[in-house]
Design a protein around this motif. Structure first.
Motif, PDB file in Angstrom:
ATOM      1  N   SER A 183       0.817  -1.222   0.000  1.00  0.00           N
ATOM      2  CA  SER A 183       0.000   0.000   0.000  1.00  0.00           C
ATOM      3  C   SER A 183       0.847   1.266   0.000  1.00  0.00           C
ATOM      4  O   SER A 183       0.421   2.310  -0.503  1.00  0.00           O
ATOM      5  CB  SER A 183      -0.927   0.002   1.214  1.00  0.00           C
ATOM      6  N   LYS A 185       3.735   1.604  -1.566  1.00  0.00           N
ATOM      7  CA  LYS A 185       4.341   1.750  -2.897  1.00  0.00           C
ATOM      8  C   LYS A 185       5.734   2.403  -2.854  1.00  0.00           C
ATOM      9  O   LYS A 185       5.992   3.397  -3.566  1.00  0.00           O
ATOM     10  CB  LYS A 185       3.436   2.551  -3.829  1.00  0.00           C
ATOM     11  N   ILE A 213       9.096  -4.394  -6.640  1.00  0.00           N
ATOM     12  CA  ILE A 213       9.754  -3.446  -5.737  1.00  0.00           C
ATOM     13  C   ILE A 213      11.089  -4.060  -5.317  1.00  0.00           C
ATOM     14  O   ILE A 213      11.107  -5.105  -4.666  1.00  0.00           O
ATOM     15  CB  ILE A 213       8.891  -3.165  -4.486  1.00  0.00           C
TER      16      ILE A 213
END
Length: 357
Positions: A183, A185, A213
């Protein structure tokens, strides 16, 4: 004084084998004296640390105390060494205080400070275009010091830590944290976990769909558990003072000899044990094996001035007696730990709180 049972038993055995291999290479003698080993299982129990250290020093009258893996136990050993003046070599524990506020002429470390392998990853992250990073670890000394090292290196260049997530040690339930990371990011995630925690975190990270990521950490995130992590570890970036795949004659020779000596593959713990033996040899050669009080200053001076020809690359010791060493950037590619280069050349721990540094 090392862990020979429990979670860290394999680390204790690797350190012991490395140290014995270094002594055996010198005919089983240091400074012309035969070496006797007294092995004590510290059980990774900080509560027993001071008592066990005192038993070896006062009861067995050892010339050198070598240990340990667990930073909490090492703190107890360092305090006893400071109080008694006993010679202590720390072959693993990275607790900052050992070469910080508790530093002393008779205390040496052949491994790393927790800050040391983490700090260079801050610049690596920044240079790769990351501006916002989440950090995550267990809430205990090593976790806080390793995250602190990365955060210092990253924020001083302009990076922002959007969230520091700390879990109770040794909790391995990561799902809620991974949902939060998704969430937020961030541009990247820096994690410090070791052993089974590292194995599970990397697998859970991939399973949560977070591979887009970049995941970073110190080498403990993959060392010893890479095979179990499988494809989940692909692309993970780590920094450490050693890599199995270092392409140097010294490392190749060491790994072959260690396998022949112990029957096991060498790892960073074996290297640290081996280098503890090398440091002992340099000190003992300088005083021709004399460990009496009258030779103590010469023994300490020789060890402090040592240049260790290590499988990790040559290193010296700082004024606080922590290795001044290269930190390597590694990445998992096709299931193998590849050395991309040197993330920081001859990095010295800042030794905050050490009056002699």
């Amino acid at each position: 004084m090392l862990p020979y049972s429990g979670t860290y038993a394999a680390l204790g055995e690797a350190i012991t084998s490395g140290l014995k291999m270094a002594v055996n290479a010198r005919g089983g003698k240091l400074g012309g004296r035969e070496v006797e080993y007294i092995l004590l299982d510290d059980e990774s129990n900080p509560g027993k640390g001071p008592e066990n250290a005192s038993k070896l020093i006062a009861g067995d009258k050892v010339d050198f105390l070598v240990g340990t893996v667990h930073s909490g136990v090492a703190m107890g050993m360092a305090k006893v060494a400071t109080d008694t003046g006993a010679m202590l070599i720390i072959p693993n524990a990275g607790v900052g205080a050992a070469t910080g506020p508790l530093c002393a002429p008779n205390i040496f470390r052949t491994s790393f400070s927790n800050w040391q392998p983490a700090y260079p990853m801050g610049k690596v992250a920044w240079d790769r275009g990351m501006k916002n990073v989440v950090t995550i670890s267990w809430k205990y000394g090593a976790g806080e010091e390793q995250l602190g090292g990365f955060e210092e290196g990253f924020t001083q260049l302009g990076g922002k830590i959007v969230k520091r997530i700390m879990l109770p040690f040794p909790n391995e339930e990561f799902q809620a944290n991974l949902t939060e990371i998704a969430s937020l990011k961030p541009d990247g995630v820096f994690a410090f976990f070791a052993g089974s925690g590292a194995l599970k975190f990397v697998k859970d990270y991939a399973a949560a769909g977070l591979k887009s990521i970049p995941l970073m950490g110190t080498g403990f995130l993959t060392d010893g558990v890479l095979a179990g992590q499988g494809a989940a570890a692909e692309g993970v970036l780590t920094t450490l003072h050693y890599a199995d795949a270092l392409d140097t004659p010294e490392n190749k020779k060491f790994r072959a000899e260690f396998k022949a000596f112990s029957g096991k593959e060498a790892d960073v713990y074996a290297v640290q044990g081996y280098d503890s033996g090398q440091l002992l040899a340099i000190g003992m050669d300088a005083v021709k094996g004399d460990t009496a009080a009258g030779s103590r200053a010469a023994l300490i001076a020789a060890m402090a001035a040592a240049e260790i020809r290590s499988p990790r690359g040559a290193f010296t010791l700082s004024k606080a007696h922590n290795p001044v060493q290269d930190i390597y950037l590694r990445q998992v590619k096709n299931g193998q730990e590849i050395v991309l280069g040197v993330a920081h050349k001859a990095l010295a721990d800042p030794a905050k709180g050490c009056k002699s540094a």
